[in-house]
Design a protein around this motif. Structure first.
Motif, PDB file in Angstrom:
ATOM      1  N   GLU A 259      31.033  41.096  24.784  1.00 47.36           N
ATOM      2  CA  GLU A 259      30.861  42.520  25.117  1.00 47.36           C
ATOM      3  C   GLU A 259      32.205  43.241  25.223  1.00 47.36           C
ATOM      4  O   GLU A 259      33.043  42.896  26.044  1.00 47.36           O
ATOM      5  CB  GLU A 259      30.094  42.673  26.430  1.00 47.36           C
ATOM      6  CG  GLU A 259      29.758  44.141  26.701  1.00 47.36           C
ATOM      7  CD  GLU A 259      28.809  44.342  27.865  1.00 47.36           C
ATOM      8  OE1 GLU A 259      28.762  43.463  28.764  1.00 47.36           O
ATOM      9  OE2 GLU A 259      28.146  45.382  27.876  1.00 47.36           O
ATOM     10  N   PRO A 260      32.410  44.260  24.371  1.00 42.56           N
ATOM     11  CA  PRO A 260      33.669  44.998  24.477  1.00 42.56           C
ATOM     12  C   PRO A 260      33.642  45.921  25.693  1.00 42.56           C
ATOM     13  O   PRO A 260      32.577  46.343  26.145  1.00 42.56           O
ATOM     14  CB  PRO A 260      33.721  45.816  23.189  1.00 42.56           C
ATOM     15  CG  PRO A 260      32.321  45.918  22.716  1.00 42.56           C
ATOM     16  CD  PRO A 260      31.531  44.800  23.327  1.00 42.56           C
ATOM     17  N   GLY A 261      34.813  46.210  26.229  1.00 46.25           N
ATOM     18  CA  GLY A 261      34.861  47.110  27.385  1.00 46.25           C
ATOM     19  C   GLY A 261      36.194  47.058  28.073  1.00 46.25           C
ATOM     20  O   GLY A 261      37.210  46.656  27.501  1.00 46.25           O
ATOM     21  N   ILE A 262      36.192  47.477  29.335  1.00 50.08           N
ATOM     22  CA  ILE A 262      37.384  47.405  30.156  1.00 50.08           C
ATOM     23  C   ILE A 262      37.149  46.287  31.154  1.00 50.08           C
ATOM     24  O   ILE A 262      36.092  46.224  31.778  1.00 50.08           O
ATOM     25  CB  ILE A 262      37.586  48.728  30.941  1.00 50.08           C
ATOM     26  CG1 ILE A 262      37.772  49.897  29.977  1.00 50.08           C
ATOM     27  CG2 ILE A 262      38.743  48.626  31.912  1.00 50.08           C
ATOM     28  CD1 ILE A 262      39.107  49.916  29.291  1.00 50.08           C
ATOM     29  N   LYS A 263      38.102  45.383  31.277  1.00 56.17           N
ATOM     30  CA  LYS A 263      37.934  44.294  32.239  1.00 56.17           C
ATOM     31  C   LYS A 263      38.182  44.840  33.642  1.00 56.17           C
ATOM     32  O   LYS A 263      39.329  45.066  34.035  1.00 56.17           O
ATOM     33  CB  LYS A 263      38.909  43.161  31.913  1.00 56.17           C
ATOM     34  CG  LYS A 263      38.589  41.893  32.658  1.00 56.17           C
ATOM     35  CD  LYS A 263      39.538  40.785  32.265  1.00 56.17           C
ATOM     36  CE  LYS A 263      39.222  39.529  33.061  1.00 56.17           C
ATOM     37  NZ  LYS A 263      40.256  38.513  32.908  1.00 56.17           N
ATOM     38  N   MET A 264      37.087  45.062  34.367  1.00 52.11           N
ATOM     39  CA  MET A 264      37.202  45.671  35.693  1.00 52.11           C
ATOM     40  C   MET A 264      37.485  44.607  36.749  1.00 52.11           C
ATOM     41  O   MET A 264      36.774  44.492  37.748  1.00 52.11           O
ATOM     42  CB  MET A 264      35.902  46.420  36.043  1.00 52.11           C
ATOM     43  CG  MET A 264      35.459  47.414  34.995  1.00 52.11           C
ATOM     44  SD  MET A 264      36.397  48.936  35.069  1.00 52.11           S
ATOM     45  CE  MET A 264      35.202  49.987  35.846  1.00 52.11           C
TER      46      MET A 264
END
Ligand SMILES: [Zn+2]
Length: 293
Positions: A259-264
């Motif tokens: 899943e692409p995204g921002i690693k929170m």
């Protein structure tokens, strides 16, 4: 941006047509700039998915970045709107309000791409410092921590979709022996619409008196589009309810790792036990309301 000097607007003369250019459709930025000397910055935000999951007719198809303008007091109205908070659409409306390209519907963006916009809006609006309370994974004690939002890494797709411009991915299910069937599950990454639909289904069930404790199967039902060549919704639903946990685990792993995204997530040093550990960054009230903490 307009090249006009700061103080020649009272006369009205020299207000050229098209001084609202630079993509500010409908915004009265020229007045802000000319009369108050204010220029609302426009930022290029990286899109974690690189746009490969959006169809060719979508404005984000194969786009590495998308333009937003910084938050203003108008967006604070959105953040505090009781009606939007109740509907659960605050973030969607916030993103919609700040996107320069109004053809983009934030609801058909996948969650990771939406998160990238959300974090960027927070940074342009209130800065990259974020204070929030988190529990230490080692000792359980809570402490106030400072997170640097600008340092959160972008996560990219680790696997390509089945075709460029489609939000469909394949996960091979594990086989213990040759008698096990060869199963390939096709799934999609969740969009804003999917999230909304899950929330609505859960609310409906709650109202009907059901406990909404089927989080995992609800999510699979939203995301799985086919098992081998079977795409019938009812059959997929039956498969999801009955699939062995080793399949469920393999599917979840495939979905999450891809899943692409921002690693929170960030490392914290616990003031109670001085252990260093990685924690998920909580999205509390002070994320968009820094004085709330
Ligand atoms: Zn601790």
């Amino acid at each position: 941006m307009s090249k006009r000097k700061g103080n020649d607007v009272l006369s009205g003369a020299g207000a050229p047509e098209g001084s609202m250019a630079a993509g500010w459709a409908g915004e009265r930025s020229d007045i802000l700039k000319d009369e108050f000397g204010l220029e609302i910055p426009v930022e290029n935000v990286p899109i974690p998915s690189r746009g490969v999951i959006y169809p060719p007719e979508h404005p984000l198809h194969m786009q590495e970045t998308v333009q937003i303008r910084a938050m203003t007091a108008r967006e604070e109205d959105i953040l505090t709107s009781k009606a939007l908070i109740k509907k659960g659409t605050v973030i969607t409306e916030l993103i919609k309000s700040c996107l320069i390209d109004k053809r983009i519907d934030p609801n058909d963006m996948i969650l990771g791409d939406r998160n990238a916009l959300m974090v960027s809006l927070r940074i342009t609006g209130y800065g990259a410092d974020y204070h929030a309370e988190v529990a230490c994974p080692a000792c359980g004690e809570r402490s106030k921590q400072e997170f640097d939002l600008s340092a959160l890494p972008i996560e990219r797709l680790s696997q390509e979709p089945i075709a460029l411009g489609s939000n469909i991915f394949e996960a091979q299910m594990p086989k213990r022996n040759e008698n096990d069937p060869n199963l390939v599950i096709r799934y999609r990454h969740m969009t804003g619409y999917d999230e909304q639909e899950i929330t609505q289904t859960q609310e409906r069930k709650k109202k009907q008196g059901f406990k909404s404790d089927n989080l995992i199967t609800n999510r699979y039902q939203q995301q799985v589009v086919a098992v081998n060549d079977i795409s019938d919704k009812t059959k997929i639903q039956m498969f999801i309810q009955k699939m062995p946990t080793r399949y469920s685990l393999a599917l979840r792993k495939a979905m999450d790792s891809n899943e692409p995204g921002i690693k929170m997530k960030a490392y914290i040093a616990c003031p109670h036990c001085s252990e260093e550990s990685e924690v998920s960054m909580p999205l509390g009230a002070s994320f968009f309301w820094p004085d709330a903490d």
